[in-house]
Each structure stands twice: as structure tokens, then as C-alpha cells.
Design a protein around this motif. Structure first.
Motif, PDB file in Angstrom:
ATOM      1  N   MET A   1     -15.973  10.390  28.179  1.00 43.72           N
ATOM      2  CA  MET A   1     -16.041  11.491  27.240  1.00 43.72           C
ATOM      3  C   MET A   1     -15.103  11.200  26.068  1.00 43.72           C
ATOM      4  SD  MET A   1     -15.285  15.418  28.121  1.00 43.72           S
ATOM      5  CE  MET A   1     -15.281  16.634  26.883  1.00 43.72           C
ATOM      6  N   SER A   2     -15.600  11.404  24.862  1.00 43.84           N
ATOM      7  CA  SER A   2     -14.813  11.113  23.677  1.00 43.84           C
ATOM      8  C   SER A   2     -14.188  12.387  23.120  1.00 43.84           C
ATOM      9  CB  SER A   2     -15.710  10.475  22.614  1.00 43.84           C
ATOM     10  OG  SER A   2     -14.976  10.261  21.438  1.00 43.84           O
ATOM     11  N   HIS A   3     -12.982  12.266  22.631  1.00 44.16           N
ATOM     12  CA  HIS A   3     -12.267  13.380  22.014  1.00 44.16           C
ATOM     13  C   HIS A   3     -11.859  13.012  20.591  1.00 44.16           C
ATOM     14  CE1 HIS A   3     -11.269  13.551  26.404  1.00 44.16           C
ATOM     15  NE2 HIS A   3     -11.721  14.781  26.224  1.00 44.16           N
ATOM     16  N   LEU A   4     -12.568  12.084  19.957  1.00 45.14           N
ATOM     17  CA  LEU A   4     -12.138  11.574  18.660  1.00 45.14           C
ATOM     18  C   LEU A   4     -12.370  12.570  17.537  1.00 45.14           C
ATOM     19  CD1 LEU A   4     -13.241   7.833  18.747  1.00 45.14           C
ATOM     20  CD2 LEU A   4     -10.971   8.792  19.129  1.00 45.14           C
ATOM     21  N   SER A   5     -11.369  12.692  16.695  1.00 39.79           N
ATOM     22  CA  SER A   5     -11.439  13.479  15.467  1.00 39.79           C
ATOM     23  C   SER A   5     -11.256  12.507  14.311  1.00 39.79           C
ATOM     24  CB  SER A   5     -10.337  14.532  15.429  1.00 39.79           C
ATOM     25  OG  SER A   5     -10.495  15.454  16.476  1.00 39.79           O
ATOM     26  N   THR A   6     -11.678  12.921  13.133  1.00 40.59           N
ATOM     27  CA  THR A   6     -11.574  12.071  11.952  1.00 40.59           C
ATOM     28  C   THR A   6     -10.780  12.795  10.885  1.00 40.59           C
ATOM     29  OG1 THR A   6     -13.716  11.092  12.453  1.00 40.59           O
ATOM     30  CG2 THR A   6     -12.897  10.779  10.225  1.00 40.59           C
ATOM     31  N   GLY A   7      -9.884  12.063  10.225  1.00 42.16           N
ATOM     32  CA  GLY A   7      -9.093  12.626   9.136  1.00 42.16           C
ATOM     33  C   GLY A   7      -9.982  12.974   7.952  1.00 42.16           C
ATOM     34  N   THR A   8      -9.438  13.736   7.025  1.00 43.16           N
ATOM     35  CA  THR A   8     -10.207  14.210   5.875  1.00 43.16           C
ATOM     36  C   THR A   8     -10.046  13.345   4.636  1.00 43.16           C
ATOM     37  OG1 THR A   8      -8.383  15.660   5.264  1.00 43.16           O
ATOM     38  CG2 THR A   8     -10.113  16.605   6.651  1.00 43.16           C
ATOM     39  N   VAL A   9      -9.088  12.440   4.622  1.00 42.50           N
ATOM     40  CA  VAL A   9      -8.788  11.632   3.443  1.00 42.50           C
ATOM     41  C   VAL A   9      -9.406  10.239   3.591  1.00 42.50           C
ATOM     42  CG1 VAL A   9      -6.901  10.530   2.144  1.00 42.50           C
ATOM     43  CG2 VAL A   9      -6.663  12.885   2.959  1.00 42.50           C
ATOM     44  N   THR A  10     -10.058   9.772   2.541  1.00 44.00           N
ATOM     45  CA  THR A  10     -10.563   8.400   2.530  1.00 44.00           C
ATOM     46  C   THR A  10      -9.433   7.484   2.078  1.00 44.00           C
ATOM     47  OG1 THR A  10     -12.813   9.127   2.052  1.00 44.00           O
ATOM     48  CG2 THR A  10     -12.286   6.828   1.554  1.00 44.00           C
ATOM     49  N   ILE A  11      -9.117   6.516   2.901  1.00 39.76           N
ATOM     50  CA  ILE A  11      -8.040   5.554   2.620  1.00 39.76           C
ATOM     51  C   ILE A  11      -8.639   4.399   1.837  1.00 39.76           C
ATOM     52  CG2 ILE A  11      -6.300   4.029   3.659  1.00 39.76           C
ATOM     53  CD1 ILE A  11      -5.873   7.059   4.296  1.00 39.76           C
ATOM     54  N   THR A  12      -8.101   4.134   0.652  1.00 42.41           N
ATOM     55  CA  THR A  12      -8.603   3.035  -0.173  1.00 42.41           C
ATOM     56  C   THR A  12      -7.545   1.973  -0.443  1.00 42.41           C
ATOM     57  OG1 THR A  12      -8.075   4.285  -2.184  1.00 42.41           O
ATOM     58  CG2 THR A  12     -10.331   4.474  -1.327  1.00 42.41           C
ATOM     59  N   ASP A  13      -6.309   2.234  -0.071  1.00 44.91           N
ATOM     60  CA  ASP A  13      -5.214   1.308  -0.342  1.00 44.91           C
ATOM     61  C   ASP A  13      -4.348   1.185   0.919  1.00 44.91           C
ATOM     62  OD1 ASP A  13      -2.632   0.253  -1.154  1.00 44.91           O
ATOM     63  OD2 ASP A  13      -3.194   0.689  -3.228  1.00 44.91           O
ATOM     64  N   ILE A  14      -4.487   0.062   1.609  1.00 45.22           N
ATOM     65  CA  ILE A  14      -3.765  -0.152   2.871  1.00 45.22           C
ATOM     66  C   ILE A  14      -2.252  -0.220   2.643  1.00 45.22           C
ATOM     67  CG2 ILE A  14      -3.423  -1.766   4.795  1.00 45.22           C
ATOM     68  CD1 ILE A  14      -5.949  -0.062   5.065  1.00 45.22           C
ATOM     69  N   ASP A  15      -1.820  -0.758   1.498  1.00 47.15           N
ATOM     70  CA  ASP A  15      -0.377  -0.801   1.217  1.00 47.15           C
ATOM     71  C   ASP A  15       0.211   0.607   1.122  1.00 47.15           C
ATOM     72  OD1 ASP A  15      -0.208  -3.573   1.212  1.00 47.15           O
ATOM     73  OD2 ASP A  15      -0.604  -3.723  -0.946  1.00 47.15           O
ATOM     74  N   LEU A  17      -1.009   3.197   2.670  1.00 51.33           N
ATOM     75  CA  LEU A  17      -1.002   3.711   4.045  1.00 51.33           C
ATOM     76  C   LEU A  17       0.208   3.170   4.803  1.00 51.33           C
ATOM     77  CD1 LEU A  17      -2.316   5.365   6.270  1.00 51.33           C
ATOM     78  CD2 LEU A  17      -3.729   3.362   6.816  1.00 51.33           C
ATOM     79  N   LYS A  18       0.547   1.924   4.553  1.00 56.12           N
ATOM     80  CA  LYS A  18       1.724   1.333   5.202  1.00 56.12           C
ATOM     81  C   LYS A  18       2.996   2.081   4.778  1.00 56.12           C
ATOM     82  CE  LYS A  18       3.857  -3.132   6.108  1.00 56.12           C
ATOM     83  NZ  LYS A  18       3.798  -4.578   5.882  1.00 56.12           N
ATOM     84  N   THR A  19       3.081   2.429   3.507  1.00 58.64           N
ATOM     85  CA  THR A  19       4.208   3.206   2.997  1.00 58.64           C
ATOM     86  C   THR A  19       4.269   4.574   3.679  1.00 58.64           C
ATOM     87  OG1 THR A  19       4.117   2.096   0.847  1.00 58.64           O
ATOM     88  CG2 THR A  19       5.203   4.250   0.905  1.00 58.64           C
ATOM     89  N   ALA A  20       3.107   5.215   3.819  1.00 61.13           N
ATOM     90  CA  ALA A  20       3.033   6.531   4.474  1.00 61.13           C
ATOM     91  C   ALA A  20       3.470   6.434   5.933  1.00 61.13           C
ATOM     92  CB  ALA A  20       1.615   7.083   4.375  1.00 61.13           C
ATOM     93  N   CYS A  21       3.048   5.369   6.598  1.00 65.57           N
ATOM     94  CA  CYS A  21       3.437   5.180   8.003  1.00 65.57           C
ATOM     95  C   CYS A  21       4.948   5.049   8.135  1.00 65.57           C
ATOM     96  CB  CYS A  21       2.740   3.950   8.588  1.00 65.57           C
ATOM     97  SG  CYS A  21       0.984   4.196   8.891  1.00 65.57           S
ATOM     98  N   TYR A  88       0.270   9.524   2.376  1.00 63.22           N
ATOM     99  CA  TYR A  88      -0.629   8.527   1.774  1.00 63.22           C
ATOM    100  C   TYR A  88      -1.013   8.965   0.360  1.00 63.22           C
ATOM    101  CZ  TYR A  88      -4.835   6.058   0.491  1.00 63.22           C
ATOM    102  OH  TYR A  88      -5.764   5.337  -0.226  1.00 63.22           O
ATOM    103  N   ASN A  89      -1.425  10.221   0.209  1.00 67.40           N
ATOM    104  CA  ASN A  89      -1.803  10.720  -1.121  1.00 67.40           C
ATOM    105  C   ASN A  89      -0.643  10.611  -2.099  1.00 67.40           C
ATOM    106  OD1 ASN A  89      -4.472  11.331  -0.492  1.00 67.40           O
ATOM    107  ND2 ASN A  89      -3.977  13.411   0.146  1.00 67.40           N
ATOM    108  N   GLN A  90       0.564  10.937  -1.627  1.00 60.85           N
ATOM    109  CA  GLN A  90       1.749  10.842  -2.477  1.00 60.85           C
ATOM    110  C   GLN A  90       2.000   9.393  -2.888  1.00 60.85           C
ATOM    111  OE1 GLN A  90       5.309  12.402  -0.668  1.00 60.85           O
ATOM    112  NE2 GLN A  90       6.578  11.972  -2.453  1.00 60.85           N
ATOM    113  N   ALA A  91       1.899   8.466  -1.949  1.00 62.50           N
ATOM    114  CA  ALA A  91       2.118   7.043  -2.257  1.00 62.50           C
ATOM    115  C   ALA A  91       1.063   6.521  -3.221  1.00 62.50           C
ATOM    116  CB  ALA A  91       2.115   6.224  -0.962  1.00 62.50           C
ATOM    117  N   LEU A  92      -0.187   6.950  -3.042  1.00 64.00           N
ATOM    118  CA  LEU A  92      -1.271   6.488  -3.913  1.00 64.00           C
ATOM    119  C   LEU A  92      -1.116   7.012  -5.328  1.00 64.00           C
ATOM    120  CD1 LEU A  92      -3.921   4.846  -3.950  1.00 64.00           C
ATOM    121  CD2 LEU A  92      -5.119   6.991  -3.461  1.00 64.00           C
TER     122      LEU A  92
END
Length: 135
Positions: A1-15, A17-21, A88-92
């Protein structure tokens, strides 16, 4: 059984995302799977210290989405994903603003929202004055 949810933001810049992490105490890793109720496929995974499952960075049209299983960690995982997406949005925005010659000032409001103020940098103003004074 899957419990996966998906975020609402499309990630276009992995760098970004790394900053956000890093800002949220997480670690972004290059990986082909992430831990959820079932092992799921991804391009990267985000390891959240103290959480049972990982957050997957899953390729989708136009970029990536954050995929996560909120069954065991429940609302805490939802909160972590929301915080990651805000960071992520702030970093972008910061990265793009600086590329276009703007300075960025950020303020976290009492309600948790982030207010960002963009101002022309002094270099851009100087260049504008130098160009406009030449005739």
C-alpha cells in the motif's frame, strides 16, 4: 500500500534545492531510490535526520517534484516538505535576483511567511548613471 504525497512546487534548480536542504538540516543525495513504505524511484533523495522515510526528488514534466510518505512521520513530514519548498523558493528568487543585478533582503514574518525585498544593486545604479551621463 502506498502513502506517497507530492509537493506543490516544481523544482527546476537542484543547486537551490541543495541550499534549501542545508538551511533545513537535511542532506540532498544523488540516488535512484528513496525510502518510503515501499522503495520508490527518484533522481535524488533528501535525508531528514530523525525521520523514518526519505523525501524523493522525482523527475516530472518541467522539472522535479518532492515525493514523500507521510504515514509514519505524518504531519512532521508535511511540515518539513513545506519548509523545504519555502526555502527552495527563497533560494531560487535570491539566485535569479542576483543574476539580474538586484540585492535581496529577507524577513520572516510572525505567521511564518517570508517577505523578500529586491533592490537595485549599487553596481547597476552606477552603471546606469555612467551610461546616462555620456552623450
Amino acid at each position: 500500500m502506498s502513502h506517497l504525497s507530492t509537493g506543490t512546487v516544481t523544482i527546476t534548480d537542484i543547486d537551490c534545492l541543495k541550499t534549501a536542504c542545508a538551511k533545513n538540516g537535511c542532506k540532498l543525495e544523488k540516488a535512484s531510490t528513496f525510502r518510503s513504505y515501499n522503495t520508490s524511484n527518484c533522481e535524488h533523495r533528501i535525508v531528514v535526520p530523525g525521520f523514518t522515510y526519505n523525501i524523493g526528488v522525482v523527475k516530472e514534466k518541467g522539472g522535479f517534484k518532492l515525493s514523500f510518505d507521510n504515514y509514519l512521520d505524518g504531519e512532521y513530514m508535511d511540515q518539513k516538505v513545506t519548509a523545504l519548498q519555502k526555502s527552495y523558493n527563497q533560494a531560487l528568487v535570491t539566485k535569479q535576483a542576483k543574476l539580474h543585478g538586484y540585492g535581496v533582503t529577507c524577513k520572516t514574518l510572525d505567521n511564518g511567511e517570508i517577505r523578500m525585498m529586491l533592490t537595485p544593486s549599487t553596481i547597476q545604479t552606477y552603471n546606469y548613471q555612467a551610461i546616462s551621463s555620456k552623450k
